[in-house]
Enzyme design. Sequence first.
Site, PDB file in Angstrom:
ATOM      1  N   ASP A  13      92.881   8.593  63.450  1.00 35.19           N
ATOM      2  CA  ASP A  13      91.595   8.700  64.134  1.00 35.19           C
ATOM      3  C   ASP A  13      91.011   7.276  64.207  1.00 35.19           C
ATOM      4  O   ASP A  13      91.500   6.376  63.515  1.00 35.19           O
ATOM      5  CB  ASP A  13      90.705   9.643  63.291  1.00 35.19           C
ATOM      6  CG  ASP A  13      89.241   9.484  63.598  1.00 35.19           C
ATOM      7  OD1 ASP A  13      88.884   9.619  64.775  1.00 35.19           O
ATOM      8  OD2 ASP A  13      88.441   9.219  62.661  1.00 35.19           O
ATOM      9  N   ASP A  15      87.001   6.120  64.748  1.00 36.77           N
ATOM     10  CA  ASP A  15      85.714   5.898  64.065  1.00 36.77           C
ATOM     11  C   ASP A  15      85.726   6.444  62.638  1.00 36.77           C
ATOM     12  O   ASP A  15      85.979   7.628  62.428  1.00 36.77           O
ATOM     13  CB  ASP A  15      84.584   6.588  64.840  1.00 36.77           C
ATOM     14  CG  ASP A  15      84.272   5.893  66.145  1.00 36.77           C
ATOM     15  OD1 ASP A  15      84.044   4.678  66.118  1.00 36.77           O
ATOM     16  OD2 ASP A  15      84.264   6.575  67.184  1.00 36.77           O
TER      17      ASP A  15
HETATM   18  O1  M1P Z   1      85.074   8.972  68.075  1.00 37.89           O
HETATM   19  C1  M1P Z   1      83.963   9.754  67.769  1.00 37.89           C
HETATM   20  C2  M1P Z   1      82.946   9.772  68.895  1.00 37.89           C
HETATM   21  O2  M1P Z   1      82.550   8.438  69.222  1.00 37.89           O
HETATM   22  C3  M1P Z   1      81.511   8.338  70.153  1.00 37.89           C
HETATM   23  O3  M1P Z   1      80.383   9.016  69.628  1.00 37.89           O
HETATM   24  P1  M1P Z   1      78.895   8.363  69.493  1.00 37.89           P
HETATM   25  O4  M1P Z   1      78.710   7.474  70.665  1.00 37.89           O
HETATM   26  O5  M1P Z   1      78.020   9.574  69.460  1.00 37.89           O
HETATM   27  O6  M1P Z   1      78.875   7.614  68.190  1.00 37.89           O
HETATM   28  C4  M1P Z   1      81.840   9.026  71.465  1.00 37.89           C
HETATM   29  O7  M1P Z   1      82.718   8.238  72.216  1.00 37.89           O
HETATM   30  C5  M1P Z   1      82.421  10.408  71.234  1.00 37.89           C
HETATM   31  O8  M1P Z   1      83.009  10.875  72.427  1.00 37.89           O
HETATM   32  C6  M1P Z   1      83.487  10.408  70.165  1.00 37.89           C
HETATM   33  O9  M1P Z   1      83.904  11.725  69.892  1.00 37.89           O
END
Ligand code: M1P
Length: 246
Positions: A13, A15
């Site tokens: 993954d 983030d």
């Molecule tokens: O990767 C997790 C999420 O990252 C972004 O979320 P946010 O902008 O709310 O922090 C988005 O790109 C979302 O689509 C994605 O799931």
Amino acid sequence: MAVKKPGVIALFDVDGTLTAPRKEATPELLEFIRELRKVVTVGVVGGSDLSKISEQLGKTVTTDYDYCFSENGLVAHKDGKPIGIQSLKLYLGEDKLKELINFTLHYIADLDIPIKRGTFIEFRNGMLNVSPIGRNCSQEERDEFERYDKVQNIRPKMVAELRERFAHLNLTFSIGGQISFDVFPRGWDKTYCLQYLEDFNEIHFFGDKTYEGGNDYEIYESPKTIGHSVTSPDDTMAKCKALFMS
Ligand code: M1P
């Protein structure tokens, strides 16, 4: 020279796993991936679209990883070449899509939150990304919204209403990041990318939101993967080193 283990892939993954949320990967992490790739096939699967994943992992992300899955794998690359793309527009058709978008925009218009910015719906290939504050808020505003949302439950309340209103469309509403949630047909979660990995007999998946309701949950729990729950990029590197490089 190290020999690459056949039939094994380490799939990450983005983030919270390879980077801090929506931040760039550190030079240490990028170097670590280069070293890991010498001993095992590597892949990345993020909820974001390819342009955001490229901002975080680098412009050459589709060739730095053997597999690059953006939008959960609804957009898929192998060795830098596109191998698949899904379309929400084709799946839903214009009428249902318009109904969903109109309702969502009305809901946001009626929402009383401290600040609003722009880009409340981002239309992607295989999903919609919906943000009550608006995607083009600043980093400070983003962090502030996340704190506010934890107390006020803006996104969970909105998702509950959309889920009920659009139950007939068989959609998943997934809160994966800080300021938004993703909307896509049921089954188009991160397990979607596994169809491209059928030649592997060991798929090690690393993710941070592996709890029920998190956007790594389905792939982490899938019988097709060996799931590893991590807490940060440092934890990811430590767990990978122990598994593949010791
Ligand atoms: O990767 C997790 C999420 O990252 C972004 O979320 P946010 O902008 O709310 O922090 C988005 O790109 C979302 O689509 C994605 O799931």
